[in-house]
Design an enzyme around this catalytic site. Structure first.
Site, PDB file in Angstrom:
ATOM      1  N   HIS A 182       0.996  -1.147   0.202  1.00 10.06           N
ATOM      2  CA  HIS A 182      -0.079   0.050   0.080  1.00 10.06           C
ATOM      3  C   HIS A 182       0.966   1.343   0.076  1.00 10.06           C
ATOM      4  O   HIS A 182       0.773   2.147  -0.651  1.00 10.06           O
ATOM      5  CB  HIS A 182      -0.809   0.081   1.429  1.00 10.06           C
ATOM      6  CG  HIS A 182      -1.952  -1.024   1.526  1.00 10.06           C
ATOM      7  ND1 HIS A 182      -2.081  -1.996   2.618  1.00 10.06           N
ATOM      8  CD2 HIS A 182      -2.624  -1.513   0.656  1.00 10.06           C
ATOM      9  CE1 HIS A 182      -2.862  -2.658   2.331  1.00 10.06           C
ATOM     10  NE2 HIS A 182      -3.463  -2.626   1.255  1.00 10.06           N
ATOM     11  N   LYS A 221     -17.741  -7.160   8.879  1.00  7.37           N
ATOM     12  CA  LYS A 221     -16.370  -7.584   8.795  1.00  7.37           C
ATOM     13  C   LYS A 221     -15.665  -7.654   9.954  1.00  7.37           C
ATOM     14  O   LYS A 221     -15.663  -6.708  10.700  1.00  7.37           O
ATOM     15  CB  LYS A 221     -15.521  -6.903   7.633  1.00  7.37           C
ATOM     16  CG  LYS A 221     -14.771  -7.823   6.578  1.00  7.37           C
ATOM     17  CD  LYS A 221     -14.214  -6.811   5.468  1.00  7.37           C
ATOM     18  CE  LYS A 221     -13.012  -7.388   4.820  1.00  7.37           C
ATOM     19  NZ  LYS A 221     -12.629  -6.478   3.788  1.00  7.37           N
ATOM     20  N   ARG A 230      -1.613  -6.273  -8.279  1.00  6.81           N
ATOM     21  CA  ARG A 230      -0.532  -7.290  -7.649  1.00  6.81           C
ATOM     22  C   ARG A 230      -0.280  -8.435  -8.975  1.00  6.81           C
ATOM     23  O   ARG A 230       0.814  -8.798  -9.254  1.00  6.81           O
ATOM     24  CB  ARG A 230      -0.460  -7.659  -6.650  1.00  6.81           C
ATOM     25  CG  ARG A 230      -0.360  -6.829  -5.348  1.00  6.81           C
ATOM     26  CD  ARG A 230      -0.577  -7.488  -4.200  1.00  6.81           C
ATOM     27  NE  ARG A 230      -2.418  -7.659  -4.085  1.00  6.81           N
ATOM     28  CZ  ARG A 230      -2.808  -7.720  -2.951  1.00  6.81           C
ATOM     29  NH1 ARG A 230      -2.485  -7.987  -1.827  1.00  6.81           N
ATOM     30  NH2 ARG A 230      -4.559  -7.718  -3.037  1.00  6.81           N
ATOM     31  N   SER A 265      -2.256  -7.869   3.169  1.00 12.64           N
ATOM     32  CA  SER A 265      -2.812  -7.739   4.533  1.00 12.64           C
ATOM     33  C   SER A 265      -3.142  -9.091   5.242  1.00 12.64           C
ATOM     34  O   SER A 265      -2.632  -9.164   6.263  1.00 12.64           O
ATOM     35  CB  SER A 265      -3.892  -6.729   4.794  1.00 12.64           C
ATOM     36  OG  SER A 265      -3.416  -5.520   4.352  1.00 12.64           O
TER      37      SER A 265
END
Ligand code: ADP
Length: 151
Positions: free
Chosen positions: A17, A41, A90, A127
């Site tokens: 990030h 979440k 990515r 993450s």
């Protein structure tokens, strides 16, 4: 003034990030890192912790702002008058996923998504992997900026 939002969970901020935000500031006048709040979440770090990690990492970069938001990203963009969404790519899986989101967002609002390819050196970082390393007491410090530390 060209402003972009960089939306995500940032649970926690990673060097991946960090790379995208640092490169984003060379393209935009302001990068608004927007932490999305999804009440269904479960997060490892609290919203406040995630916000402070990002603020501290960019303390010397006045072009980076950190905010939190609820609801659709495009609605938030309209609310604060931002025309661009910044995202990192990515790998091919990210591309397929991001493509669907970007098309949907463009159906919903005239907002352009700008993609930056991740730096080769951080493209493997996620993450979710950082959280796994932390849970299993591994050395996560190589994967995150110095501002991210577990208490
Ligand atoms: P999400 O809740 O969408 O999974 P993340 O916080 O994981 O949010 O990611 C936010 C943005 O950061 C996305 O555009 C994602 O592609 C990008 N990103 C995540 N990891 C990396 C990385 N290692 N390198 C560059 N960009 C990344």
């Amino acid at each position: 003034m060209k402003r972009a939002i960089f939306p995500g969970s940032f649970d926690p901020l990673t060097l991946g990030h960090y790379d995208i935000i640092s490169r984003g500031v060379t393209l935009f006048d302001e990068i608004i890192v927007a932490i999305g709040v999804n009440s269904s979440k479960k997060y490892m770090f609290s919203l406040e912790e995630r916000k402070v990690f990002i603020e501290k990492a960019f303390i010397d970069e006045p072009k980076v702002k950190v905010v939190t938001y609820k609801g659709l990203t495009v609605d938030f963009c309209k609310e604060i008058g931002v025309e661009f969404i910044l995202r990192g790519l990515r790998n091919p899986a990210d591309f397929e996923f991001e493509k669907a989101i970007a098309h949907t967002n463009r159906d919903l609002a005239p907002i352009e998504t700008v993609f930056l390819l991740t730096a080769a050196s951080t493209s493997y970082i996620a993450s979710s992997i950082v959280r796994d390393v932390i849970r299993n007491n591994g050395d996560y410090t190589k994967l995150v900026p110095k501002s991210v530390r577990v208490k």
